[in-house]
Design an enzyme around this catalytic site. Structure first.
Site, PDB file in Angstrom:
ATOM      1  N   ASP A 194       9.328   3.022   0.088  1.00 52.04           N
ATOM      2  CA  ASP A 194       8.240   3.627   0.860  1.00 52.04           C
ATOM      3  C   ASP A 194       8.500   3.274   2.322  1.00 52.04           C
ATOM      4  O   ASP A 194       8.210   2.161   2.770  1.00 52.04           O
ATOM      5  CB  ASP A 194       6.893   3.083   0.373  1.00 52.04           C
ATOM      6  CG  ASP A 194       5.725   3.650   1.188  1.00 52.04           C
ATOM      7  OD1 ASP A 194       5.972   4.257   2.249  1.00 52.04           O
ATOM      8  OD2 ASP A 194       4.572   3.449   0.767  1.00 52.04           O
ATOM      9  N   LYS A 197       4.013   9.081   9.254  1.00 52.68           N
ATOM     10  CA  LYS A 197       3.887   8.548  10.621  1.00 52.68           C
ATOM     11  C   LYS A 197       4.924   9.125  11.590  1.00 52.68           C
ATOM     12  O   LYS A 197       4.765  10.243  12.054  1.00 52.68           O
ATOM     13  CB  LYS A 197       3.907   7.022  10.580  1.00 52.68           C
ATOM     14  CG  LYS A 197       2.811   6.521   9.586  1.00 52.68           C
ATOM     15  CD  LYS A 197       2.491   5.089   9.683  1.00 52.68           C
ATOM     16  CE  LYS A 197       1.600   4.622   8.549  1.00 52.68           C
ATOM     17  NZ  LYS A 197       0.216   4.416   8.879  1.00 52.68           N
ATOM     18  N   TYR A 239       0.863  -1.191   0.000  1.00 50.01           N
ATOM     19  CA  TYR A 239       0.000   0.000   0.000  1.00 50.01           C
ATOM     20  C   TYR A 239       0.893   1.232   0.000  1.00 50.01           C
ATOM     21  O   TYR A 239       1.823   1.328   0.797  1.00 50.01           O
ATOM     22  CB  TYR A 239      -0.876  -0.003   1.251  1.00 50.01           C
ATOM     23  CG  TYR A 239      -1.841   1.164   1.357  1.00 50.01           C
ATOM     24  CD1 TYR A 239      -2.894   1.308   0.449  1.00 50.01           C
ATOM     25  CD2 TYR A 239      -1.721   2.104   2.374  1.00 50.01           C
ATOM     26  CE1 TYR A 239      -3.790   2.370   0.560  1.00 50.01           C
ATOM     27  CE2 TYR A 239      -2.614   3.169   2.485  1.00 50.01           C
ATOM     28  CZ  TYR A 239      -3.651   3.285   1.572  1.00 50.01           C
ATOM     29  OH  TYR A 239      -4.542   4.338   1.675  1.00 50.01           O
TER      30      TYR A 239
HETATM   31  N1  PMP Z   1       2.676   3.967   2.535  1.00 52.22           N
HETATM   32  C1  PMP Z   1       2.603   3.038   3.489  1.00 52.22           C
HETATM   33  C2  PMP Z   1       3.645   1.961   3.530  1.00 52.22           C
HETATM   34  C3  PMP Z   1       1.583   3.087   4.436  1.00 52.22           C
HETATM   35  O1  PMP Z   1       1.512   2.130   5.377  1.00 52.22           O
HETATM   36  C4  PMP Z   1       0.639   4.118   4.370  1.00 52.22           C
HETATM   37  C5  PMP Z   1      -0.504   4.228   5.371  1.00 52.22           C
HETATM   38  N2  PMP Z   1      -0.621   3.291   6.311  1.00 52.22           N
HETATM   39  C6  PMP Z   1       0.750   5.066   3.357  1.00 52.22           C
HETATM   40  C7  PMP Z   1       1.783   4.974   2.463  1.00 52.22           C
HETATM   41  C8  PMP Z   1      -0.231   6.185   3.242  1.00 52.22           C
HETATM   42  O2  PMP Z   1      -0.065   7.059   4.295  1.00 52.22           O
HETATM   43  P1  PMP Z   1      -1.266   8.020   4.773  1.00 52.22           P
HETATM   44  O3  PMP Z   1      -2.286   7.143   5.413  1.00 52.22           O
HETATM   45  O4  PMP Z   1      -0.602   8.972   5.717  1.00 52.22           O
HETATM   46  O5  PMP Z   1      -1.780   8.708   3.551  1.00 52.22           O
END
Ligand code: PMP
Length: 419
Positions: A239, A267, A144
């Site tokens: 990521d 985060k 994701y």
């Molecule tokens: N990349 C990863 C690996 C994530 O786990 C997440 C959200 N859990 C995101 C991107 C997207 O981040 P956000 O929810 O702050 O948009």
């Protein structure tokens, strides 16, 4: 334990917001029951509006590496608020945070602050495409990278539990340039590069997948990605929204000793506030407007309050790097307890998932063999005994520095007694 006030709050919220929530996994859809409405949180505990207190292994889905409401972070944020919430003009704090990120993560020569992981990944890909003048990207099935249109293809997290492989509302044109490979499958990536030589701008990857449950990279897999992207003049994007500042100060890059061309953070980098970042090699980042011709902007980007929370959090981590050994040790203790009960456990540092399957979980297909009904049963047993884990099979369990030994032991005792 009763949840009367949460139930009332959820009933009202459901009339106002889709599913009563502002992010799908919060709705307890895959485990059933009423989401906890939180009143406050401190250290490793959250307290709901019915007055129930839980040991929290969600940690706001990752930011809470120091636990909730760390006094130093709260104090700095309170002080920053007095000076104004947003200016839409530069502050020195943005450079302070950028320097801290750079010190922790040397691959970041330049960066941009944004507001969410979604924005960070979307923007990193735009930069990579602008820099390479190529259109295709590769992402892994079950990873994701936020909810931007082109990335909502076989994404994990809430999309796995809801069995929505692709989202409605995304025109097919938006995903035509997104190529897919199973996680940990080198051959699939090799084939894509052979089929689309000189057309692949970037490979974006969660260096430890954490949105199909935690799935570690196989030995050599990240090095393979590093090598093949170099061979084809393509950009490797880690990521690190989950792994950044969690596996090590230098994230998965430091943990595995692999240097990507670009990385995204969210985060922890915002210390619990809406802040994220993307960055990488200077020459790539200089394609971004106003220096270059790739547009990306944000009214609240680099917001002084969020930036303050990020600075304080990173400074605490940098002053006390033993935190990483401490959270690793605690997570190992929990992992051992689950393993002794016969569950399949994947763990990297303080990221862990428990799967209800006999198979080794190495990719999306094997993650999907987990019995989600059994997961729901497990979730409620834990909740009933005061332990709050993520309400979905396909998420990580997060351990923070605030989880004290007493609470780890209490959790282990509940695992041993009730599972
Ligand atoms: N990349 C990863 C690996 C994530 O786990 C997440 C959200 N859990 C995101 C991107 C997207 O981040 P956000 O929810 O702050 O948009």
């Amino acid at each position: 334990m009763h949840f009367d006030y949460s139930q009332q709050a959820f009933a009202l919220a459901s009339t106002l917001m889709p599913g009563g929530v502002n992010s799908p996994v919060r709705a307890f859809q895959s485990v059933g029951g009423t989401p906890l409405f939180i009143n406050h949180a401190k250290g490793d505990k959250v307290t709901d509006i019915d007055g129930n207190t839980f040991i929290d292994y969600v940690c706001s889905w990752g930011p809470g590496i120091l636990g909730h409401a760390h006094p130093q972070v709260i104090q700095a944020v309170q002080k920053a608020c007095v000076d104004g919430l947003t200016f839409g003009a530069p502050t020195r704090k943005e450079s302070t945070l950028a320097q801290l990120v750079q010190q922790c993560y040397p691959a970041i020569e330049k960066l941009r602050l944004v507001n969410s992981g979604t924005e960070a990944c979307m923007s990193a890909i735009r930069a990579a495409r602008g820099y390479t003048h190529r259109d295709y990207i590769i992402k892994c099935i079950g990873c994701y990278h936020g909810h931007s249109d082109g990335l909502l293809v076989k994404a994990g997290s809430g999309l796995l539990t809801q069995a929505v492989a692709d989202s409605d509302g995304v025109p097919s044109g938006y995903t035509k340039t997104t190529l897919l490979a199973p996680y940990n499958d080198e051959k699939a990536i090799q084939q894509l590069f052979e089929t689309y030589p000189n057309q692949i701008a970037a490979v974006i990857i969660e260096p430890v997948a954490a949105n199909m449950g935690v799935v570690p990279p196989k030995p050599g897999y990240l090095q393979f990605l590093r090598d093949i992207t170099k061979t084809y003049d393509s950009i490797l994007i880690f990521d690190e929204v989950i792994t950044g500042f969690r596996l090590a100060l230098g994230g998965a890059s430091e943990y595995f000793g692999i240097t990507p061309d670009m990385a995204t953070f969210g985060k922890i980098v915002g210390g619990g506030m809406p802040l994220a970042a993307y960055g990488g090699k200077k020459e790539i980042m200089d394609v971004i407007s106003p220096v270059g011709s790739v547009y990306q902007a944000g009214t609240l980007s680099g917001n002084p309050i969020a930036t303050t929370a990020g600075i304080e959090t990173l400074q605490i981590l940098m002053k006390d790097p033993d935190i990483y050994d401490r959270i690793d040790y605690k997570t190992a203790q929990l992992a051992q307890a689950y393993k002794e009960k016969g569950y399949t456990v994947n763990r990297v540092g303080s990221l862990m998932s428990v799967f209800f399957t006999d198979q080794e979980v190495v990719d999306y297909a094997s993650a999907k063999t987990s019995d989600t009904q059994q997961f729901a049963h497990y979730f409620h047993i834990m909740l009933d005994h005061g332990i709050y884990v993520a309400p979905s099979q396909f998420e990580a369990m997060f351990i923070s520095d605030a989880h004290d030994q007493k609470d780890i032991e209490k959790t282990i005792q509940i695992i041993q007694t009730y599972l």
